[in-house]
Design a protein around this motif. Structure first.
Motif, PDB file in Angstrom:
ATOM      1  N   ILE A  72     -12.212   2.586  -5.211  1.00  0.00           N
ATOM      2  CA  ILE A  72     -10.829   3.066  -5.310  1.00  0.00           C
ATOM      3  C   ILE A  72     -10.833   4.581  -5.510  1.00  0.00           C
ATOM      4  CG2 ILE A  72      -8.699   2.863  -6.620  1.00  0.00           C
ATOM      5  CD1 ILE A  72      -9.471   0.387  -5.013  1.00  0.00           C
ATOM      6  N   SER A 118      -5.828   9.788  -6.321  1.00  0.00           N
ATOM      7  CA  SER A 118      -4.562   9.466  -5.689  1.00  0.00           C
ATOM      8  C   SER A 118      -3.317  10.057  -6.332  1.00  0.00           C
ATOM      9  CB  SER A 118      -4.422   7.958  -5.577  1.00  0.00           C
ATOM     10  OG  SER A 118      -4.687   7.389  -6.839  1.00  0.00           O
ATOM     11  N   SER A 158      -1.407   1.968   1.716  1.00  0.00           N
ATOM     12  CA  SER A 158      -1.156   1.752   0.295  1.00  0.00           C
ATOM     13  C   SER A 158      -2.138   2.571  -0.540  1.00  0.00           C
ATOM     14  CB  SER A 158      -1.311   0.271  -0.035  1.00  0.00           C
ATOM     15  OG  SER A 158      -1.436   0.123  -1.430  1.00  0.00           O
ATOM     16  N   ARG A 159      -1.686   2.954  -1.734  1.00  0.00           N
ATOM     17  CA  ARG A 159      -2.606   3.659  -2.640  1.00  0.00           C
ATOM     18  C   ARG A 159      -3.324   2.700  -3.580  1.00  0.00           C
ATOM     19  NH1 ARG A 159      -1.764   9.867  -3.609  1.00  0.00           N
ATOM     20  NH2 ARG A 159      -1.069  10.328  -1.511  1.00  0.00           N
ATOM     21  N   ASN A 160      -2.841   1.470  -3.636  1.00  0.00           N
ATOM     22  CA  ASN A 160      -3.507   0.484  -4.484  1.00  0.00           C
ATOM     23  C   ASN A 160      -3.937  -0.711  -3.649  1.00  0.00           C
ATOM     24  OD1 ASN A 160      -2.953   1.874  -7.037  1.00  0.00           O
ATOM     25  ND2 ASN A 160      -0.826   1.413  -6.499  1.00  0.00           N
ATOM     26  N   TYR A 214      -5.900   2.769   2.022  1.00  0.00           N
ATOM     27  CA  TYR A 214      -5.487   4.168   1.979  1.00  0.00           C
ATOM     28  C   TYR A 214      -6.280   4.929   3.030  1.00  0.00           C
ATOM     29  CZ  TYR A 214      -9.530   4.306  -1.141  1.00  0.00           C
ATOM     30  OH  TYR A 214     -10.768   4.168  -1.682  1.00  0.00           O
ATOM     31  N   ASN A 262       3.723   4.492  -0.504  1.00  0.00           N
ATOM     32  CA  ASN A 262       3.851   5.602  -1.452  1.00  0.00           C
ATOM     33  C   ASN A 262       4.751   6.707  -0.901  1.00  0.00           C
ATOM     34  OD1 ASN A 262       3.016   8.173  -2.770  1.00  0.00           O
ATOM     35  ND2 ASN A 262       1.847   6.708  -3.973  1.00  0.00           N
TER      36      ASN A 262
END
Lengths: 321, 669
Positions: B221, B225, B396-398, B418, B491
């Protein structure tokens, strides 16, 4: 060669300045205030140096900023410390005599021509380790009471007073030496024995009606300075504000001679101590007493000024000052 | 009123200790956030112990217990950091020493030791953080410490109220600091800065600086971000290019081992000549102020046509500085946004095609199917992009974590990721289709600060994209995430990045006045930060040289700098001294002066004023002996007494007194 000559000159001129006695008052100004870093200040300098080396090595801008802030504070501290004793004028006032060994209170008059309040002024006699610290509040004229230990009888020089301050940050100590041409009178230390000499009582008593003691009231006369407070006729003062002194015994009064010769077995200082004790006792028991020293004779009398005269003679005995 | 205390009495009143504890807590606070948790617990309990001792007389620990706590915590530090050297372990050690010293606070000297340790703790704090807020906070801490220092240097607190005394000391410390400030600034700007450190620094000297990583693992991850910290600021000469053209190129990743992308350590340096052979047009000129990130790379748009000093341009078009950027660094560069870059001579095409053989079998199948359908490279690329656009791919960031082969899992399973995951998957697919591809990371977009006209690029603008090589066209930028439709972008930051400035403005306007004024405030703050960084934090040898040439000293030596520093500091010292030593204008001085004159005149007639004599006594003595002077002398004396001792003597009285003394001419007898 040259170097040592210059050093010598500085040393001598300093000695001259230190030993010169000032008549009247001393004002603190740039010629007589000295200022040097205190031990704490030297330690502070060491810390700043370490910080500076660290900042240079790490190229740390805020490190530089912080180091320079502390350095600048120290520099500003010089000005504040100096200002804290600058333009103060001191002059000693008369200090009431005490017996040797007692603590004398020396009033020091102070005139303030600079900064309105002075914090943390430290006074110290050059021959005494005790420091006396004062905060001077806003007022142009005031008197502070210094405590002075006495070790010798006689008319003693007041001695050098060192006035110093490390206020506000304690990194620098500014000081000046006050060397007044001022003498303080110290009576001899009174001896322990409190018995008045009996023989002297009979030997030197003038003839008169023995039935009348010193308590015998004879009459009233006008008050003279030096008369004992106990003999003042207070009733008359309460009535019409005139000071009258009650007189007792007159010619018939007992006369006590405190004689140097009575103490032939002892050394000079012990004799003086004993005589001092006798003077105190005689003064308290209100007898008319006289003092006979090898070089001085004080005829019998009573009263505070008489006592002072006797004690003064004892204090100065054998000392030519 | 006067009060005194003798030096032997060194016990302090509780308020003084309270002040010292207060300053100590302020000093430790920023460090406690960084220290291991056991250290925090230790420090808090030691400070608490001291507070309990002051409030409830709970006995303090003895000498042996203190010593064992010290040794124990040193061992603990060694276990936590496996060293006692360096800024982390060093500052932790200082904080622990400071707290333990609180337990043996008996003399004035102990308090001073605490204050001096505090100074060291403050300065080690700057190794971690040099922001404006830290600077402002430390000013407050220094204020408290100086106040404590003054309080501990001041014995005579008896008499007046404690609060009043401490308030007075706070005021005095403020005055001292205000007077020290100009000296500090002079020293700061004039003290000569060295281009190199005096000796080697510990390994951890420059940590804590955020930025892009030199490896890329799509399975992990992203750490950046949501970090709003500023990465760099750009000032364009002329109008800034369109938002969708702002691709700030950073590290380039060519080597791939199936899990992790890595930068090519053996990349070659390009010469000027190589660049000139390429087709470039319309260069954009700009100045970039880079926050330290402890890496060598410099950021620039597309193809840099100039190379900053002490930097090289690699064959991957990456700008590399000669040393890692460890302080704010400013450089000017120009870039070509329209270009054709086709340099096969210096390009190792093979490394841009290499793939581990057994990577992503499902993907390989999929690519092979496409390849057989589309022979043309360009058509194949758009087919892959269409796949991303049409299938349910989310930006997506997650994203869910990837465990197995991350390319296969991402493309056929999760379909949510991402930029790095898109870039990696896309590059892998290109390589499978025998199209040379590499990943570029950097930043995308940025916002214009209306106050300073700077473009601010934040860590949250970090982005990664792909560059592919097509014959006759050369290297081409492909941003696979840009094809994801807006409704599949989760986001808002990412959404905004994709839009033009007008769209951005419209979007923000819809958010209402509250969030807009917060934005305005943020911009204003940012322009302050920008000045802080360029003038204070980034003030180094280079900037100092520029500063001196701005002042007109182009050819200066250390001697000149030293002389300039000494001269200006003496001047500042002198001015502050003048302000401090201004004499109070009182009526006394002229009165005393005139009276002195009067006395001197009388000395000539044989009357000397004795030190013990009051003015009136003296006047009466003179009057008694000299009937002819009686009237004048007594008059002068009464005026003198009025001037000296009346509550508010008037100026006229003083003038009158002066003229009387002037006219007073006693005859000698």
């Amino acid at each position: 060669m040259n170097h040592s000559l210059i050093l010598n000159y500085i040393k001598q001129s300093q000695m001259r300045r230190l030993s010169r006695l000032e008549k009247g008052s001393i004002c603190l100004h740039r010629l007589n205030i000295y200022i040097l870093p205190s031990r704490q200040g030297l330690f502070f300098a060491l810390i700043i140096t370490l910080m500076l080396i660290g900042s240079i090595n790490y190229h740390n801008s805020l490190g530089f900023m912080f180091t320079f802030l502390l350095g600048s504070l120290a520099v500003i501290d010089i000005l504040h410390t100096y200002r804290n004793i600058w333009r103060l004028r001191f002059s000693p006032a008369h200090s009431p005599p005490v017996f040797c060994g007692q603590t004398m209170t020396v009033p020091l008059k102070l005139e303030n021509y600079g900064k309105p309040t002075r914090e943390e002024l430290c006074f110290q006699f050059a021959d005494d380790s005790e420091q006396q610290i004062f905060d001077i509040e806003e007022s142009q004229f005031q008197t502070i009471q210094l405590q002075r230990q006495t070790t010798k009888r006689g008319l003693q020089p007041l001695g050098r007073i060192i006035v110093s301050t490390t206020y506000p940050m304690g990194l620098f100590r500014a000081w000046a030496v006050l060397n007044f041409d001022h003498k303080i009178l110290v009576y001899p230390r009174p001896a322990e024995s409190d018995r008045l000499p009996a023989e002297s009582n009979s030997n030197h008593k003038t003839t008169g009606s023995l039935g009348q003691g010193s308590d015998d009231f004879v009459g009233l006369r006008n008050y003279h300075p030096g008369d004992s407070m106990r003999h003042i006729f207070w009733k008359a003062y309460a009535k019409n504000h005139t000071l009258l002194t009650k007189q007792f015994g007159g010619e018939q009064q007992q006369q006590l001679w405190l004689d140097w010769q009575l103490l032939s077995g002892l050394d000079v200082e012990s004799r003086l101590s004993q005589l001092t004790r006798w003077v105190i006792e005689a003064h308290h028991s209100d007898v008319s007493y006289g003092l006979r020293l090898p070089d001085t004779v004080i005829s019998p009398s009573t009263g505070d000024s008489h006592q002072h005269q006797c004690l003064r003679a004892l204090a100065r005995f054998g000392l030519n000052d | 009123m006067i009060k005194y205390l003798f030096q032997s009495r060194l016990t302090r009143i509780p308020a003084d200790i309270g002040l010292l504890l207060f300053s100590t807590i302020l000093v430790c606070l920023p460090h406690l956030l960084r220290l291991p948790i056991w250290t925090v617990i230790l420090c808090v309990s030691v400070i608490g112990w001291r507070v309990l001792y002051e409030l409830k007389q709970v006995p303090l620990p003895g000498k042996y217990l203190r010593l064992s706590i010290l040794l124990g915590s040193l061992a603990g530090l060694f276990i936590s950091y496996s060293t006692l050297i360096g800024r982390h372990a060093g500052s932790a050690m200082l904080v622990i020493m400071l707290c333990l010293k609180l337990l043996e606070l008996n003399k004035k000297r102990d308090a001073l030791v605490i204050i001096y340790i505090s100074f060291f703790i403050i300065i080690t704090g700057f190794l971690f953080d040099q922001s404006l807020y830290t600077g402002a906070y430390m000013v407050l801490v220094v204020w408290a410490l100086i106040t404590t220092m003054i309080t501990y240097n001041h014995y005579a607190t008896k008499g007046t109220s404690v609060q009043a005394t401490i308030a007075r000391h706070f005021k005095l410390a403020f005055i001292l600091m205000a007077q020290a400030a100009p000296l500090m600034l002079l020293l700061f700007f004039l003290f000569p800065r060295l281009p190199n450190p005096l000796w080697g620094l510990p390994a951890d000297a420059h940590g804590g600086q955020t930025g892009l990583s030199d490896t890329l693992e799509p399975g992990r991850i992203s750490k950046l971000s949501d970090n709003p910290e500023v990465a760099f600021r750009v000032l364009f000469k002329g109008s800034p290019p369109a938002q969708n053209k702002l691709y700030w190129r950073g590290p380039v990743f060519t080597n791939y081992d199936g899990v992790r992308w890595q930068t090519d350590k053996n990349s070659l340096s390009l010469t000027r000549l190589d660049l000139d052979n390429q087709v470039v047009s319309n260069p954009v000129n700009y100045q970039l102020t880079l926050e330290p990130h402890n890496q060598r790379w410099l950021f620039a748009l597309d193809i840099p046509t100039t190379v900053p000093e002490r930097a090289i341009l690699t064959n991957e078009l990456q700008l590399l500085n000669s040393k890692p950027i460890r302080s704010v660094y400013r450089y000017s560069v120009s870039s070509a946004l329209d270009y054709q870059y086709d340099m096969t001579s210096v390009l190792n095409i093979e490394s841009a095609l290499s793939l581990p053989t057994n990577t992503a079998p499902k993907t390989r199948q999929f690519v092979n199917k496409l390849r057989s359908k589309f022979k043309n490279d360009g058509v194949l690329v758009s087919a892959v992009l269409d796949h991303f656009r049409q299938q349910e791919f989310y930006y997506s960031r997650n994203p869910p974590r990837l465990y197995a082969d991350h390319t296969d899992e991402f493309l056929f399973d999760t379909r949510k990721g991402y930029c790095e995951q898109y870039a990696s998957a896309f590059a892998v697919m290109m390589r499978m289709a025998r199209i040379p591809a590499r990943i570029v990371t950097g930043y995308h977009g940025g916002e214009i600060n209306p106050f300073s006209k700077n473009l601010i690029v934040r860590q949250s603008d970090a982005h990664s994209w792909v560059e592919i090589w097509l014959s006759k066209r050369g290297w081409l930028r492909i941003d696979p995430t840009s094809v994801i439709p807006d409704h599949r972008v989760e986001n808002t930051t990412d959404l905004l990045q994709r839009q033009s400035r007008e769209q951005q403005a419209k979007f923000l306007l819809e958010k209402g006045w509250a969030s807009n004024s917060i934005r305005q405030l943020r911009f204003a703050l940012d322009s302050i930060h920008s000045h802080w960084n360029s003038w204070i934090v980034g003030y180094d040898h280079q900037r100092q040289t520029n500063f001196f040439s701005l002042l007109g000293f182009s050819n200066f030596s250390m001697l000149h700098v030293g002389l300039l520093m000494a001269a200006s500091i003496s001047l500042a010292f002198f001015i502050i001294g003048l302000l401090l030593f201004r004499q109070r204008k009182t009526i006394d001085q002229p009165v005393l002066k005139a009276y002195e004159k009067f006395c001197k005149k009388l000395v000539r007639c044989g009357f000397e004023k004795k030190p013990y004599e009051t003015a009136t006594d003296f006047a009466q003595r003179v009057a008694l002996k000299r009937q002819d002077l009686k009237q004048d002398v007594l008059h002068i004396n009464s005026l003198y007494n009025q001037l000296r001792y009346a509550s508010a003597p008037s100026r006229e009285l003083l003038l009158n007194f002066k003229t009387l003394v002037q006219k007073f001419r006693p005859t000698q007898r």
